[in-house]
Every structure is written in structure tokens, then in C-alpha cells.
Enzyme design. Sequence first.
Site, PDB file in Angstrom:
ATOM      1  N   THR A  48     -23.389  72.155  44.993  1.00 50.47           N
ATOM      2  CA  THR A  48     -24.353  73.043  45.881  1.00 50.47           C
ATOM      3  C   THR A  48     -25.181  71.812  46.442  1.00 50.47           C
ATOM      4  OG1 THR A  48     -25.837  73.173  43.928  1.00 50.47           O
ATOM      5  CG2 THR A  48     -24.192  74.766  44.266  1.00 50.47           C
TER       6      THR A  48
ATOM      7  N   LYS B  32     -22.724  70.851  39.958  1.00 54.95           N
ATOM      8  CA  LYS B  32     -23.265  69.409  40.192  1.00 54.95           C
ATOM      9  C   LYS B  32     -24.230  70.156  41.549  1.00 54.95           C
ATOM     10  CE  LYS B  32     -22.860  66.748  43.491  1.00 54.95           C
ATOM     11  NZ  LYS B  32     -24.151  66.439  43.616  1.00 54.95           N
TER      12      LYS B  32
ATOM     13  N   SER C  92     -27.632  69.163  44.338  1.00 54.60           N
ATOM     14  CA  SER C  92     -27.803  67.988  45.053  1.00 54.60           C
ATOM     15  C   SER C  92     -28.844  66.855  44.160  1.00 54.60           C
ATOM     16  CB  SER C  92     -28.467  68.220  46.281  1.00 54.60           C
ATOM     17  OG  SER C  92     -28.946  67.156  47.160  1.00 54.60           O
ATOM     18  N   GLU C  93     -28.482  65.729  44.480  1.00 51.81           N
ATOM     19  CA  GLU C  93     -29.275  64.650  43.893  1.00 51.81           C
ATOM     20  C   GLU C  93     -30.750  64.704  44.300  1.00 51.81           C
ATOM     21  OE1 GLU C  93     -25.781  64.323  42.520  1.00 51.81           O
ATOM     22  OE2 GLU C  93     -26.262  64.061  44.498  1.00 51.81           O
TER      23      GLU C  93
ATOM     24  N   GLY D  46     -16.453  68.959  52.729  1.00 55.66           N
ATOM     25  CA  GLY D  46     -15.420  70.229  52.249  1.00 55.66           C
ATOM     26  C   GLY D  46     -14.011  69.842  52.462  1.00 55.66           C
TER      27      GLY D  46
ATOM     28  N   GLU E 199     -17.989  77.135  51.904  1.00 57.05           N
ATOM     29  CA  GLU E 199     -18.684  77.352  52.658  1.00 57.05           C
ATOM     30  C   GLU E 199     -19.431  76.336  53.502  1.00 57.05           C
ATOM     31  OE1 GLU E 199     -22.037  78.253  54.614  1.00 57.05           O
ATOM     32  OE2 GLU E 199     -23.255  78.525  52.907  1.00 57.05           O
TER      33      GLU E 199
ATOM     34  N   ARG F 151     -37.025  78.658  60.121  1.00 59.53           N
ATOM     35  CA  ARG F 151     -36.997  78.886  58.798  1.00 59.53           C
ATOM     36  C   ARG F 151     -36.238  77.663  57.989  1.00 59.53           C
ATOM     37  NH1 ARG F 151     -32.850  82.106  54.990  1.00 59.53           N
ATOM     38  NH2 ARG F 151     -31.521  81.843  56.755  1.00 59.53           N
TER      39      ARG F 151
ATOM     40  N   CYS G 140     -27.485  76.810  57.439  1.00 60.23           N
ATOM     41  CA  CYS G 140     -26.413  76.738  57.960  1.00 60.23           C
ATOM     42  C   CYS G 140     -25.959  77.772  58.998  1.00 60.23           C
ATOM     43  CB  CYS G 140     -25.024  76.655  56.924  1.00 60.23           C
ATOM     44  SG  CYS G 140     -25.102  78.113  55.856  1.00 60.23           S
TER      45      CYS G 140
ATOM     46  N   GLU H 131     -24.439  70.783  64.610  1.00 58.34           N
ATOM     47  CA  GLU H 131     -25.745  70.995  64.020  1.00 58.34           C
ATOM     48  C   GLU H 131     -26.759  70.013  63.838  1.00 58.34           C
ATOM     49  OE1 GLU H 131     -25.438  74.220  60.426  1.00 58.34           O
ATOM     50  OE2 GLU H 131     -23.896  72.596  60.147  1.00 58.34           O
TER      51      GLU H 131
END
Length: 549
Positions: free
Chosen positions: A217, A243, A245-246, A301, A318, A346, A352, A449
Site C-alpha cells: 500500500t 507492507k 509505505s516506509e 505495478g 490500482e 484534497r 490518484c 500525474e
Amino acid sequence: MTMTVAARAIATARSVVRASRLRNVFTAQKSQSHALLIRQMSSEAQSMRSEEQSMSSEVQSIAARLRNSGLLRSQGLIGGQWIDAYDGRTIKVHNPANGEVIANVPLMSKRETDDAITSAYDAFKSWSKLTAADRSNRLRKWYELLTTHKEEIGQLITLEQGKPLKESVGEINYGASFLEFFSEEAKRVYGDIISPTIADRRLFVLKQPVGVVGVITPWNFPLAMITRKVAPALACGCTVVIKPSELTPLTALAAAELSLQAGIPPGVVNVVMGDAPAIGDAILASTQVRKITFTGSTTVGKKLMAGAAGTVKKVSLELGGNAPHIVFDDADVDVAVKGVIASKFRNSGQTCVSANRILVQEGIYEKFCNAFSKAAQDLQVGDGFGEGVAQGPLINEAAVQKVEKFLQDAITKGAKVVLGGKRHSLGMTFFEPTVIADVNSDMLLFREEVFGPVAPLLPFRTEEEAIGLANDANAGLAACVYTNNIQRSWRMTEALEYGMVGVNESLIATEVAPFGGIKQSGLGREGSKYGMDDYLELKYVCLGNMDGN
């Protein structure tokens, strides 16, 4: 702990007011002694320092309360045990609003991941055998605990991710809704009976859980991206290795703590973090992991999809979006401005489905640009704990540099900055709400993006041109259309090459509807009844010789 960014901004404003006040006192009371004025200035300064220290200590007290509540965890979770990295290494988790270190968490790698996978594999044997009603009750309890502690976990999200506290609490409500929804769907996993082609046969289709699921995630929604995946997985009878994100592991650890309190057995939910490539490689290589679900960049991905081929794992992806928001001449401008503002700014534009390309028909282009810019100008930027703050910091310095790169590219190619366009005076990773006009398809702002608070405006003439511009992207996650013409709304939703389309509404995500994209925005759907499918295997059973004894 140093003074927060919000405190510095407040202190600066108060300093200006107080300096003005002191000048007036000095003018009106020239006859008074210089010593009296000095004493008054000293008193003002002491008061200001006290307020600054109070603001800083408030954030400190939030972290302390979270630790005392047991929700600020700083270890990984494997088999129901909280553990450090086997070699003792750690990584720092920072508050993006002020750079302060919130906690040190384990820098885990292959060995810890392998053990987490083994733990999940062992737990699967019993968890998958529980009745659907039993799994449902435990998920429901997890949901209730999350909602009970939404204020504390909301504060934790703001601490490590930076978004305004109101948004953070909103994320808790959204994330918890998946636990509630899928606790109910757990009892609705139905098979089929098929009419046989031969009289003495009986044909059945069973649905069974996939097995161990690797859950990877991102940092922008540190709770919701977990529950949107883990809730259907557990509802089906799967177990998980998460797992996070760090950059934002603390929210995941708090959620995992509440899963244990909810009665979800040890090993069903495991959390590892640290060396992302090593953890990812271990998940990909394991034959015990039967599925990977990932939210993040398209680049990563694609690597996961290729790596999953080695053991032919199921994959849900996703990935990135490049959302067009299309505003027609016949749209209600106020509704369009409100909707696009909500989508674009936001989470500081770090979503995304954020409005990445705002296409406005020529007839209202200038009117929309003016109204939109005014609304963006009114947004308050600051530390997420500040009162009335609508936009927090970007996640890190790399994110700011990407925004600057995209803006410079657009300006070089002829775009015009209408509002903002630079780092905010607050410093750190704060960036001004930015509106940039006359963007075209040759610019990075159109092609990729930006993942920041930058709103690119593009004029168009006809419906056909708008469709062409909107579909000119490798991504196909979400799109929005603003029009009061019902026929046009149908034509547009059918023509747009996106997995989700909003009409006169931009915030369309909900647990009861399928979330996901087409083209290079991913595979599979999350949320809704369709979100169960990716965690189930179909098994066909044929019973033969049924006419015999």
C-alpha cells in the site's frame, strides 16, 4: 521538539500585529519613559514565546497520548508478536509539516518477510475453516474499534502524512466502511449448481479463498488503502502480509493492533516494513503467497506484474491516474468549481483520482478560470492540526521538486501561472495552491500525474475535442463531467475510456461501488460485491454415476 510550521506562521502574524500595536503606543505616549516601553515589549515577547511553546507542546502531547494508548506502535507484527528487525536496523518516520522524527520503526528485509509469510500460511489453515459468520463478527468488531478510535488514528495520520485533521478523520470513516461492508459480504459468498448435460451427473461451482495475500500500500491513504484490500481478503478466508509505505507505517501498525483487539487470530494479519525491494522480492518469490494486491505507481505495478509471473500469482493493481475533469458551457459553474476544487486540492493533490487535467469549454473558460482561482486563493495552507487548514504539506522534498519540474516545463512551453506557482512561505514541503492556464497536450502537466496542488486548465471547443483530449492518456482510472444536458452526460460516460466516471460530482469513491481503472491504470476492482472476486478461486465439482447405488 522544534516549533511547528503552523506555530511559526501564527507567531509571525501575531508579531506583526503586536509590533503595530507597540508603535501606536509609542506615538500616543511619547511623554512616557523609554523604560516603560521596553517593559511592555518584553511582556509581549514573553507572551508570544509562551504561545509558541504551547503550540509545539500540543503536538508533542498528541504523540505522547498515542503512545500511552498503545496505538503508536513502532515494531512489525509477525504471528501476533511485535518484533524489531532481526539485525536491529531502523528507519525514521518524519512529520512532513515540520521534519520532526515521530518514531523509529524496523528496517525489515527478506528474513522477516519470509517469517511473516509462513505465519500467514499457517494461520490460513484455521482462519479459512471458520464459518463466514464468525469471520464476519470479528471484522465487525474491528470496524467498531476503528470508529471508536477515529480521533486518535486521525491524529496519527496527520502526524505522519500531513493531511488536515478533518481529512484524516474522514479517511478513518472511509477506511472503516470497508470493514463494515465486507463483514456483511463475508456471508454472501455463493456458489452455483449447473444443470448437467448427462443425466447421472451433478455439477457444482464452489468459491474458496485464494490463500495468503501480499498487500502493498502507498502513503497517501495509509489506512483506507489497507482496509480496502484486507477487509475482502479476510472476509473470504484469506490471510495477509501487509507492507505499508516506509513514509507512513504507523497508521498500518495502529490498525493491526486493533485487529488483534478485535479477536482476529495471530498470523492472520502481519505487517512488515523497511527494505521495500527486498520485501517485494520475497513476496513475489514465495509459492505460499497466492495473490498480490497493490496500490501505487504504474511503474512499480508493472514490475510486480512481471515478477508475479514466476509463480503465476493472481494480481490486483490500482495504479496511476491522469483524471480529466470536463466542464461544458451548460454546466452550473458554481457546482463545477466546488467539485473540481474538492478533487484537486484534497490531500494537497496527492490522490490518484485528483483532477489532473481540467478541460473547460471556450464559452465559460474565462469565467470558470476566475471563479476557480478565487476559490483556490481562499484555501488556507498550514500544519494539518491548524484550525481551518484546507491544505497541508506535500509528503517530502522529492514531491515538491516534481511539482516544480512540471510547472517549469509548462511555463517554458507557453502556459500562464494564474495563481501560486511556488513554494509556500511556510517553508518545508508546503506549496502554494496553484492554477495554471492555457496548458496543452505537449506539456508534462497533461501527459503525467503532477501529484501536487497544481490545477492545469485547458480550453476546448467541441464535445468531440473534449473526448479526444480526455482519452489521450495511457491511464484510465477516473474522469468527471460537468453538464446539465442529460443526453450529453450519457454520451460522455460511454465514450470516456475510464473505469469510473462522475457526472456533476467529483468525490465518487464509496465502499458500495467498484473502484478501479482500465488501460494502464490497473487490473481488478476494489469495494462493492465485485471486490470479493479477486480473493476467491472458482472450483468446479462434478459428481458422476449418481444413478447407481
